[in-house]
Design an enzyme around this catalytic site. Sequence first.
Site, PDB file in Angstrom:
ATOM      1  N   GLY A  31       0.624  -1.189   0.062  1.00  0.00           N
ATOM      2  CA  GLY A  31       0.010   0.068  -0.407  1.00  0.00           C
ATOM      3  C   GLY A  31       0.899   1.209  -0.108  1.00  0.00           C
ATOM      4  O   GLY A  31       2.026   1.047  -0.367  1.00  0.00           O
ATOM      5  N   LEU A  33       0.241   4.016  -1.709  1.00  0.00           N
ATOM      6  CA  LEU A  33       0.732   3.408  -3.691  1.00  0.00           C
ATOM      7  C   LEU A  33       1.387   4.735  -4.386  1.00  0.00           C
ATOM      8  O   LEU A  33       0.965   6.143  -3.930  1.00  0.00           O
ATOM      9  CB  LEU A  33      -0.497   2.806  -4.068  1.00  0.00           C
ATOM     10  CG  LEU A  33      -0.881   1.677  -3.615  1.00  0.00           C
ATOM     11  CD1 LEU A  33      -2.194   1.016  -4.686  1.00  0.00           C
ATOM     12  CD2 LEU A  33      -0.277   0.610  -3.986  1.00  0.00           C
ATOM     13  N   HIS A  34       2.113   4.252  -5.310  1.00  0.00           N
ATOM     14  CA  HIS A  34       2.391   5.501  -5.848  1.00  0.00           C
ATOM     15  C   HIS A  34       3.215   4.966  -7.557  1.00  0.00           C
ATOM     16  O   HIS A  34       2.275   4.242  -7.347  1.00  0.00           O
ATOM     17  CB  HIS A  34       4.398   5.924  -5.761  1.00  0.00           C
ATOM     18  CG  HIS A  34       4.566   4.850  -5.074  1.00  0.00           C
ATOM     19  ND1 HIS A  34       5.705   3.758  -6.115  1.00  0.00           N
ATOM     20  CD2 HIS A  34       5.294   4.959  -3.861  1.00  0.00           C
ATOM     21  CE1 HIS A  34       6.557   3.582  -5.750  1.00  0.00           C
ATOM     22  NE2 HIS A  34       6.874   3.192  -4.645  1.00  0.00           N
ATOM     23  N   GLY A  36       5.598   4.007  -9.193  1.00  0.00           N
ATOM     24  CA  GLY A  36       6.047   2.749  -8.971  1.00  0.00           C
ATOM     25  C   GLY A  36       5.027   1.813  -9.137  1.00  0.00           C
ATOM     26  O   GLY A  36       5.117   1.203  -9.766  1.00  0.00           O
ATOM     27  N   HIS A  37       4.192   1.487  -7.983  1.00  0.00           N
ATOM     28  CA  HIS A  37       3.228   0.526  -8.502  1.00  0.00           C
ATOM     29  C   HIS A  37       2.599   0.713  -9.555  1.00  0.00           C
ATOM     30  O   HIS A  37       2.025  -0.632  -9.853  1.00  0.00           O
ATOM     31  CB  HIS A  37       2.658   0.478  -6.912  1.00  0.00           C
ATOM     32  CG  HIS A  37       2.886   0.696  -5.301  1.00  0.00           C
ATOM     33  ND1 HIS A  37       3.066   1.525  -4.656  1.00  0.00           N
ATOM     34  CD2 HIS A  37       3.774   0.111  -5.076  1.00  0.00           C
ATOM     35  CE1 HIS A  37       4.191   1.879  -2.895  1.00  0.00           C
ATOM     36  NE2 HIS A  37       4.553  -0.008  -4.240  1.00  0.00           N
ATOM     37  N   GLN A  61       8.025  -9.719   7.748  1.00  0.00           N
ATOM     38  CA  GLN A  61       9.103  -9.163   6.981  1.00  0.00           C
ATOM     39  C   GLN A  61       9.830  -8.077   7.791  1.00  0.00           C
ATOM     40  O   GLN A  61      10.677  -7.369   7.535  1.00  0.00           O
ATOM     41  CB  GLN A  61       8.653  -8.789   5.574  1.00  0.00           C
ATOM     42  CG  GLN A  61       8.128  -7.625   4.780  1.00  0.00           C
ATOM     43  CD  GLN A  61       7.676  -7.731   3.452  1.00  0.00           C
ATOM     44  OE1 GLN A  61       7.063  -8.741   3.112  1.00  0.00           O
ATOM     45  NE2 GLN A  61       7.792  -6.500   3.147  1.00  0.00           N
ATOM     46  N   LEU A 186      10.962   5.956  -6.967  1.00  0.00           N
ATOM     47  CA  LEU A 186      10.078   6.476  -6.143  1.00  0.00           C
ATOM     48  C   LEU A 186       9.758   4.780  -4.609  1.00  0.00           C
ATOM     49  O   LEU A 186      10.020   3.678  -5.336  1.00  0.00           O
ATOM     50  CB  LEU A 186       8.660   6.399  -6.667  1.00  0.00           C
ATOM     51  CG  LEU A 186       8.564   7.456  -7.739  1.00  0.00           C
ATOM     52  CD1 LEU A 186       7.273   7.202  -8.373  1.00  0.00           C
ATOM     53  CD2 LEU A 186       8.732   8.814  -7.552  1.00  0.00           C
TER      54      LEU A 186
HETATM   55  P1  AMP Z   1       5.538  -2.499  -1.232  1.00  0.00           P
HETATM   56  O1  AMP Z   1       4.442  -1.658  -1.052  1.00  0.00           O
HETATM   57  O2  AMP Z   1       7.082  -1.268  -1.602  1.00  0.00           O
HETATM   58  O3  AMP Z   1       6.160  -3.776  -0.905  1.00  0.00           O
HETATM   59  O4  AMP Z   1       6.059  -2.237  -3.048  1.00  0.00           O
HETATM   60  C1  AMP Z   1       5.012  -4.000  -3.919  1.00  0.00           C
HETATM   61  C2  AMP Z   1       6.068  -3.794  -5.164  1.00  0.00           C
HETATM   62  O5  AMP Z   1       6.118  -2.457  -5.667  1.00  0.00           O
HETATM   63  C3  AMP Z   1       7.249  -3.885  -4.917  1.00  0.00           C
HETATM   64  O6  AMP Z   1       7.535  -5.170  -6.075  1.00  0.00           O
HETATM   65  C4  AMP Z   1       8.239  -2.918  -5.367  1.00  0.00           C
HETATM   66  O7  AMP Z   1       9.238  -3.575  -5.431  1.00  0.00           O
HETATM   67  C5  AMP Z   1       7.468  -2.345  -6.524  1.00  0.00           C
HETATM   68  N1  AMP Z   1       7.888  -1.072  -6.530  1.00  0.00           N
HETATM   69  C6  AMP Z   1       8.371   0.242  -5.582  1.00  0.00           C
HETATM   70  N2  AMP Z   1       8.366   1.413  -6.027  1.00  0.00           N
HETATM   71  C7  AMP Z   1       8.928   1.022  -6.827  1.00  0.00           C
HETATM   72  C8  AMP Z   1       9.232   1.573  -7.935  1.00  0.00           C
HETATM   73  N3  AMP Z   1       9.671   3.359  -8.038  1.00  0.00           N
HETATM   74  N4  AMP Z   1       9.446   1.471  -9.475  1.00  0.00           N
HETATM   75  C9  AMP Z   1       8.840   0.545  -9.863  1.00  0.00           C
HETATM   76  N5  AMP Z   1       7.683  -1.046  -8.689  1.00  0.00           N
HETATM   77  C10 AMP Z   1       7.859  -0.409  -7.773  1.00  0.00           C
END
Ligand code: AMP
Length: 280
Positions: A31, A33-34, A36-37, A61, A186
């Site tokens: 969550g 979210l930005h 990248g997600h 984790q 991001l």
């Molecule tokens: P998280 O919510 O941080 O666990 O991330 C969920 C998914 O989004 C993971 O596979 C991350 O690697 C991916 N993610 C997070 N930040 C970015 C980003 N800036 N660009 C691409 N994928 C991202």
Amino acid sequence: MFIARGIQQLNQHLNKLNVKEKSVGFVPTMGALHAGHLELVKSSIKDNEITICSIFVNPTQFNDKSDFDKYPRNDYDDIALLKDTGLAVIYFPNADELYPKNKAELFDYDDEKLFSVFEGEFRPGHFLGVTTVVMRLFEHIKPNNAYFGLKDYQQYLVIKRATPHFFRNLNIIGVPTVRNESGLALSSRNARLSKPELINAEAIVGSLRSFSQNKRKLPIGTIVKNGMTAMKEKGLEPEYLVVCNADTLQEISNWDEADNYVALCAAFIGGVRLIDNLLF
Ligand code: AMP
């Protein structure tokens, strides 16, 4: 877009969508979210008939309880951001369904010893927690394709290597890192930084780029030393800055030791821990 809270709502809705006949793409997230997600969600929507995105801040984790407590949580904004993407389902799993008391099994698959280096060294238990939650989510969702950001390169490799041992015919797809206009990757954690800290954090990607810019021109040791100094000058506290063989994650100290490289970095700024990497 359907919002499923818990496994029962998820299964009922997936039956209605007749998922068994369709290709299912899955994007696991924590969550906050930005863009990248959203890139992961877009990739999945392009490749699959049905895309499911999960949101769950996974306690197992986090090696640091206060990091878990402070992790940004923003369900309302997340739902708004996903609403018009074409996503079929947002899945909010119940913690006790992911971690039932009668199911002690952890997904402890680490043939290549990726669990204990870099992120694993500084965050003991992190990858056991990540692998376990991701495999449990795969059990709930049974996707054909799952999407992970290359931003968390070590996580991507860990999941890519572990998955075929538990799920046949599930493809793990890596999506390139989304950055802001200054190059900063991001991250949900960026929300905890002040404007000046966000600018200073750009020293991370600067240090990483220095490896590709000086490839075979400067000794690796010199690039590491200069990068560490540059980050410290901006008030960062780096934990590691290394260059590795991108396929094995073996650290290298000589340019001849690999063909595909990944430079990896973790650093604290303003009490917030950021990670980034660059493939070249
Ligand atoms: P998280 O919510 O941080 O666990 O991330 C969920 C998914 O989004 C993971 O596979 C991350 O690697 C991916 N993610 C997070 N930040 C970015 C980003 N800036 N660009 C691409 N994928 C991202």
